[in-house]
Design a protein around this motif. Sequence first.
Motif, PDB file in Angstrom:
ATOM      1  N   LEU A   1      37.496   8.400  -9.762  1.00 17.90           N
ATOM      2  CA  LEU A   1      38.388   8.847  -8.696  1.00 17.90           C
ATOM      3  C   LEU A   1      39.529   7.864  -8.604  1.00 17.90           C
ATOM      4  O   LEU A   1      39.337   6.713  -8.211  1.00 17.90           O
ATOM      5  N   GLY A   2      40.692   8.293  -9.033  1.00 17.46           N
ATOM      6  CA  GLY A   2      41.873   7.452  -9.018  1.00 17.46           C
ATOM      7  C   GLY A   2      42.195   6.935 -10.406  1.00 17.46           C
ATOM      8  O   GLY A   2      41.560   6.003 -10.885  1.00 17.46           O
ATOM      9  N   LEU A   3      43.157   7.549 -11.069  1.00 18.45           N
ATOM     10  CA  LEU A   3      43.555   7.121 -12.410  1.00 18.45           C
ATOM     11  C   LEU A   3      44.520   5.946 -12.361  1.00 18.45           C
ATOM     12  O   LEU A   3      44.447   5.043 -13.189  1.00 18.45           O
ATOM     13  N   GLY A   4      45.424   5.958 -11.402  1.00 16.07           N
ATOM     14  CA  GLY A   4      46.420   4.882 -11.317  1.00 16.07           C
ATOM     15  C   GLY A   4      47.182   4.761 -12.615  1.00 16.07           C
ATOM     16  O   GLY A   4      47.652   5.756 -13.173  1.00 16.07           O
ATOM     17  N   ASN A   5      47.277   3.543 -13.140  1.00 11.55           N
ATOM     18  CA  ASN A   5      48.011   3.365 -14.400  1.00 11.55           C
ATOM     19  C   ASN A   5      47.103   3.493 -15.617  1.00 11.55           C
ATOM     20  O   ASN A   5      47.550   3.332 -16.744  1.00 11.55           O
ATOM     21  N   GLY A   6      45.810   3.769 -15.386  1.00  8.42           N
ATOM     22  CA  GLY A   6      44.898   4.071 -16.486  1.00  8.42           C
ATOM     23  C   GLY A   6      44.090   2.908 -17.019  1.00  8.42           C
ATOM     24  O   GLY A   6      43.294   3.088 -17.934  1.00  8.42           O
ATOM     25  N   ARG A   7      44.247   1.716 -16.459  1.00  6.91           N
ATOM     26  CA  ARG A   7      43.503   0.554 -16.964  1.00  6.91           C
ATOM     27  C   ARG A   7      41.994   0.752 -16.857  1.00  6.91           C
ATOM     28  O   ARG A   7      41.256   0.482 -17.805  1.00  6.91           O
TER      29      ARG A   7
ATOM     30  N   TYR B   1      40.315   3.618 -16.489  1.00  3.36           N
ATOM     31  CA  TYR B   1      39.921   4.715 -17.371  1.00  3.36           C
ATOM     32  C   TYR B   1      39.789   4.210 -18.808  1.00  3.36           C
ATOM     33  O   TYR B   1      38.819   4.541 -19.503  1.00  3.36           O
ATOM     34  N   ASP B   2      40.711   3.394 -19.245  1.00  3.13           N
ATOM     35  CA  ASP B   2      40.658   2.835 -20.590  1.00  3.13           C
ATOM     36  C   ASP B   2      39.385   1.992 -20.760  1.00  3.13           C
ATOM     37  O   ASP B   2      38.708   2.068 -21.791  1.00  3.13           O
ATOM     38  N   HIS B   3      39.038   1.210 -19.752  1.00  3.29           N
ATOM     39  CA  HIS B   3      37.814   0.399 -19.811  1.00  3.29           C
ATOM     40  C   HIS B   3      36.578   1.298 -19.845  1.00  3.29           C
ATOM     41  O   HIS B   3      35.633   1.037 -20.589  1.00  3.29           O
ATOM     42  N   LEU B   4      36.596   2.358 -19.054  1.00  2.00           N
ATOM     43  CA  LEU B   4      35.464   3.291 -19.054  1.00  2.00           C
ATOM     44  C   LEU B   4      35.292   3.951 -20.421  1.00  2.00           C
ATOM     45  O   LEU B   4      34.163   4.143 -20.882  1.00  2.00           O
TER      46      LEU B   4
END
Length: 165
Positions: free
Chosen positions: A35-41, A43-46
């Motif tokens: 919940l919350g992509l923001g700048n994607g950091r 998500y990239d870690h996930l």
Amino acid sequence: MSRLDSFIRRLEAQRACLNRAGELIASLDGVVLELGLGNGRTYDHLRELFPDRDIYVCERQVAAHPDCIPPADRLLLGDLRDTLPQARSWLAGKVALANIDIGTGYISEHKSIAAEVLPLVMPLLKPTSIIASDLILESAELESLPLPEAIPMGPVGRYQLYRHR
């Protein structure tokens, strides 16, 4: 503490909690919900932590780095108060890890945000799933877990881990 130091400590706490969550769900099938992509950091870690899992992301408006945008079929675009109830028909009971990273930076607002979001997330969770969150969550269905030792000392409530009972 400077705002920069506070931000760095929050990110360190988030990373430590996500890494620990990865260990906790290693034997649990299911998808990851961000919940919350923001700048994607995050998500990239996930993606790095869970290369073999589908990762669904809720974001009001995408503003992430182009390399950190999820595929369209895993992006729940719009207000999560609308997208999560819609996703319930196909995500209910399938989420092994939910990362809730939607705090505003204003602690006074976090309690009301948590109260609004938690009922939308709970039906999506598998039993024994994990929630990592920048919000303090209150529910009889959640067990607060000890935080990783790697989390730097600082204000209470920087990042939390919970297990769905």
